[in-house]
Motif scaffolding. Structure first.
Motif, PDB file in Angstrom:
ATOM      1  N   GLU A  67       0.817  -1.212   0.000  1.00 13.95           N
ATOM      2  CA  GLU A  67       0.000   0.000   0.000  1.00 13.95           C
ATOM      3  C   GLU A  67       0.849   1.260   0.000  1.00 13.95           C
ATOM      4  OE1 GLU A  67      -2.587  -0.137   3.360  1.00 13.95           O
ATOM      5  OE2 GLU A  67      -3.947  -1.521   2.376  1.00 13.95           O
ATOM      6  N   ARG A 110       2.089   4.530   1.499  1.00 15.19           N
ATOM      7  CA  ARG A 110       2.265   4.952   2.880  1.00 15.19           C
ATOM      8  C   ARG A 110       2.989   6.288   2.895  1.00 15.19           C
ATOM      9  NH1 ARG A 110       1.048   0.049   4.658  1.00 15.19           N
ATOM     10  NH2 ARG A 110       2.217  -1.807   4.364  1.00 15.19           N
ATOM     11  N   ASP A 111       2.838   7.002   4.005  1.00 10.93           N
ATOM     12  CA  ASP A 111       3.615   8.231   4.110  1.00 10.93           C
ATOM     13  C   ASP A 111       5.089   7.842   4.285  1.00 10.93           C
ATOM     14  OD1 ASP A 111       4.432   8.375   7.068  1.00 10.93           O
ATOM     15  OD2 ASP A 111       2.254   8.146   7.228  1.00 10.93           O
ATOM     16  N   ARG A 169       7.408   8.535   6.428  1.00 11.36           N
ATOM     17  CA  ARG A 169       7.838   8.098   7.762  1.00 11.36           C
ATOM     18  C   ARG A 169       7.463   6.652   8.038  1.00 11.36           C
ATOM     19  NH1 ARG A 169       6.424  11.692  12.860  1.00 11.36           N
ATOM     20  NH2 ARG A 169       7.473  10.070  14.007  1.00 11.36           N
ATOM     21  N   THR A 170       6.219   6.301   7.731  1.00 14.15           N
ATOM     22  CA  THR A 170       5.769   4.929   7.966  1.00 14.15           C
ATOM     23  C   THR A 170       6.547   3.961   7.092  1.00 14.15           C
ATOM     24  OG1 THR A 170       3.569   5.706   8.571  1.00 14.15           O
ATOM     25  CG2 THR A 170       3.770   3.395   7.936  1.00 14.15           C
ATOM     26  N   ALA A 171       6.745   4.311   5.828  1.00 15.25           N
ATOM     27  CA  ALA A 171       7.513   3.446   4.923  1.00 15.25           C
ATOM     28  C   ALA A 171       8.932   3.234   5.437  1.00 15.25           C
ATOM     29  CB  ALA A 171       7.540   4.057   3.528  1.00 15.25           C
ATOM     30  N   ARG A 183       9.968   3.434   8.554  1.00 11.58           N
ATOM     31  CA  ARG A 183       9.911   2.597   9.763  1.00 11.58           C
ATOM     32  C   ARG A 183       9.741   1.132   9.411  1.00 11.58           C
ATOM     33  NH1 ARG A 183       6.808   4.914  14.795  1.00 11.58           N
ATOM     34  NH2 ARG A 183       7.085   2.706  15.188  1.00 11.58           N
ATOM     35  N   LEU A 184       8.841   0.835   8.483  1.00 12.56           N
ATOM     36  CA  LEU A 184       8.615  -0.557   8.085  1.00 12.56           C
ATOM     37  C   LEU A 184       9.870  -1.150   7.444  1.00 12.56           C
ATOM     38  CD1 LEU A 184       4.982  -0.273   6.730  1.00 12.56           C
ATOM     39  CD2 LEU A 184       5.723  -1.438   8.823  1.00 12.56           C
ATOM     40  N   LYS A 185      10.521  -0.369   6.610  1.00 13.70           N
ATOM     41  CA  LYS A 185      11.760  -0.836   5.989  1.00 13.70           C
ATOM     42  C   LYS A 185      12.818  -1.102   7.059  1.00 13.70           C
ATOM     43  CE  LYS A 185      15.053   0.242   2.354  1.00 13.70           C
ATOM     44  NZ  LYS A 185      15.440   1.195   1.308  1.00 13.70           N
TER      45      LYS A 185
END
Length: 124
Positions: free
Chosen positions: A38, A40-41, A43-45, A47-49
Protein backbone atom coordinates in the motif's frame (compact mmCIF):
# COMPACT_ATOMS: atom_id res chain seq x y z
CA UNK A 1 -23.94 -4.00 -27.57
CA UNK A 2 -22.44 -5.67 -24.53
CA UNK A 3 -20.99 -3.42 -21.82
CA UNK A 4 -17.67 -4.40 -20.34
CA UNK A 5 -17.63 -3.92 -16.58
CA UNK A 6 -14.50 -2.45 -15.01
CA UNK A 7 -12.23 -4.78 -13.08
CA UNK A 8 -12.69 -4.63 -9.32
CA UNK A 9 -10.08 -2.67 -7.43
CA UNK A 10 -7.23 -4.82 -6.16
CA UNK A 11 -8.26 -3.94 -2.59
CA UNK A 12 -11.73 -5.38 -3.19
CA UNK A 13 -10.23 -8.62 -4.48
CA UNK A 14 -7.94 -8.88 -1.45
CA UNK A 15 -10.91 -8.42 0.89
CA UNK A 16 -12.96 -10.98 -1.03
CA UNK A 17 -10.15 -13.56 -0.85
CA UNK A 18 -9.75 -12.89 2.88
CA UNK A 19 -13.50 -13.33 3.35
CA UNK A 20 -13.40 -16.62 1.41
CA UNK A 21 -10.57 -17.86 3.61
CA UNK A 22 -12.44 -16.88 6.77
CA UNK A 23 -15.51 -18.71 5.53
CA UNK A 24 -14.06 -21.84 3.95
CA UNK A 25 -10.48 -22.52 5.09
CA UNK A 26 -9.79 -26.19 5.71
CA UNK A 27 -9.20 -26.80 9.43
CA UNK A 28 -5.50 -26.93 10.24
CA UNK A 29 -4.46 -24.30 7.68
CA UNK A 30 -3.08 -20.96 8.82
CA UNK A 31 -3.10 -17.81 6.71
CA UNK A 32 -2.43 -14.12 6.76
CA UNK A 33 -2.45 -11.20 4.41
CA UNK A 34 0.91 -9.54 3.94
CA UNK A 35 0.09 -5.82 3.49
CA UNK A 36 3.37 -4.59 2.07
CA UNK A 37 2.27 -2.81 -1.07
CA UNK A 38 0.00 0.00 0.00
CA UNK A 39 0.89 3.65 -0.38
CA UNK A 40 2.26 4.95 2.88
CA UNK A 41 3.61 8.23 4.11
CA UNK A 42 7.42 8.50 3.99
CA UNK A 43 7.84 8.10 7.76
CA UNK A 44 5.77 4.93 7.97
CA UNK A 45 7.51 3.45 4.92
CA UNK A 46 10.93 4.18 6.45
CA UNK A 47 9.91 2.60 9.76
CA UNK A 48 8.62 -0.56 8.08
CA UNK A 49 11.76 -0.84 5.99
CA UNK A 50 13.91 -0.37 9.09
CA UNK A 51 11.93 -3.11 10.87
CA UNK A 52 12.78 -5.53 8.04
CA UNK A 53 9.92 -5.30 5.56
CA UNK A 54 11.22 -6.54 2.22
CA UNK A 55 9.81 -5.76 -1.20
CA UNK A 56 8.21 -8.34 -3.44
CA UNK A 57 6.70 -10.75 -0.93
CA UNK A 58 3.35 -12.10 -2.10
CA UNK A 59 0.03 -10.84 -0.73
CA UNK A 60 -1.15 -13.98 1.09
CA UNK A 61 0.81 -16.53 3.06
CA UNK A 62 -0.90 -19.83 3.78
CA UNK A 63 0.62 -22.66 5.80
CA UNK A 64 -0.82 -26.13 5.38
CA UNK A 65 -1.14 -28.61 8.25
CA UNK A 66 2.22 -30.19 7.37
CA UNK A 67 3.97 -26.80 7.65
CA UNK A 68 4.42 -26.20 3.92
CA UNK A 69 4.12 -22.53 3.01
CA UNK A 70 2.03 -21.40 0.02
CA UNK A 71 2.22 -17.85 -1.37
CA UNK A 72 -0.51 -16.17 -3.40
CA UNK A 73 0.03 -12.89 -5.25
CA UNK A 74 -3.03 -10.96 -6.43
CA UNK A 75 -2.84 -8.75 -9.49
CA UNK A 76 -5.58 -6.78 -11.17
CA UNK A 77 -6.27 -8.07 -14.68
CA UNK A 78 -3.17 -7.80 -16.83
CA UNK A 79 -1.16 -5.69 -14.37
CA UNK A 80 2.51 -6.58 -14.41
CA UNK A 81 4.47 -7.98 -11.52
CA UNK A 82 7.21 -5.72 -10.23
CA UNK A 83 10.77 -6.96 -10.62
CA UNK A 84 10.82 -7.62 -6.85
CA UNK A 85 7.63 -9.68 -7.12
CA UNK A 86 9.04 -11.65 -10.04
CA UNK A 87 12.23 -12.34 -8.08
CA UNK A 88 10.22 -13.49 -5.05
CA UNK A 89 8.09 -15.82 -7.17
CA UNK A 90 11.18 -17.30 -8.82
CA UNK A 91 12.84 -17.78 -5.43
CA UNK A 92 9.79 -19.64 -4.14
CA UNK A 93 9.60 -21.89 -7.19
CA UNK A 94 13.34 -22.64 -6.99
CA UNK A 95 12.79 -23.78 -3.41
CA UNK A 96 9.76 -25.91 -4.24
CA UNK A 97 7.42 -23.61 -2.32
CA UNK A 98 3.95 -23.37 -3.87
CA UNK A 99 3.49 -19.91 -5.40
CA UNK A 100 0.83 -18.56 -7.73
CA UNK A 101 -0.39 -15.31 -9.21
CA UNK A 102 -4.17 -14.83 -9.37
CA UNK A 103 -5.66 -12.11 -11.56
CA UNK A 104 -9.20 -12.26 -10.20
CA UNK A 105 -11.15 -13.52 -7.22
CA UNK A 106 -12.17 -16.56 -9.25
CA UNK A 107 -8.52 -17.32 -10.12
CA UNK A 108 -7.58 -17.05 -6.44
CA UNK A 109 -10.38 -19.39 -5.34
CA UNK A 110 -9.42 -21.87 -8.07
CA UNK A 111 -5.80 -21.84 -6.88
CA UNK A 112 -6.82 -22.23 -3.25
CA UNK A 113 -8.86 -25.28 -4.27
CA UNK A 114 -5.85 -26.69 -6.14
CA UNK A 115 -3.85 -26.36 -2.92
CA UNK A 116 -6.80 -27.93 -1.03
CA UNK A 117 -6.89 -24.93 1.30
CA UNK A 118 -10.65 -24.37 0.91
CA UNK A 119 -13.39 -26.77 1.91
CA UNK A 120 -14.90 -28.03 -1.38
CA UNK A 121 -18.44 -28.12 -0.01
CA UNK A 122 -18.51 -24.35 0.57
CA UNK A 123 -19.75 -22.52 -2.52
CA UNK A 124 -18.17 -19.12 -2.93
Amino acid sequence: MRLKLPLPLEYETHVSVADALRLAIVPGWLWTHFPAGEKRDVRTAARLKRMGLNRGFADFLLIDPSGLHHWLELKRGKASLTSDQEAFGEAMMERGVPYAVARSFEDAVDQLHVWRALRPEVIL
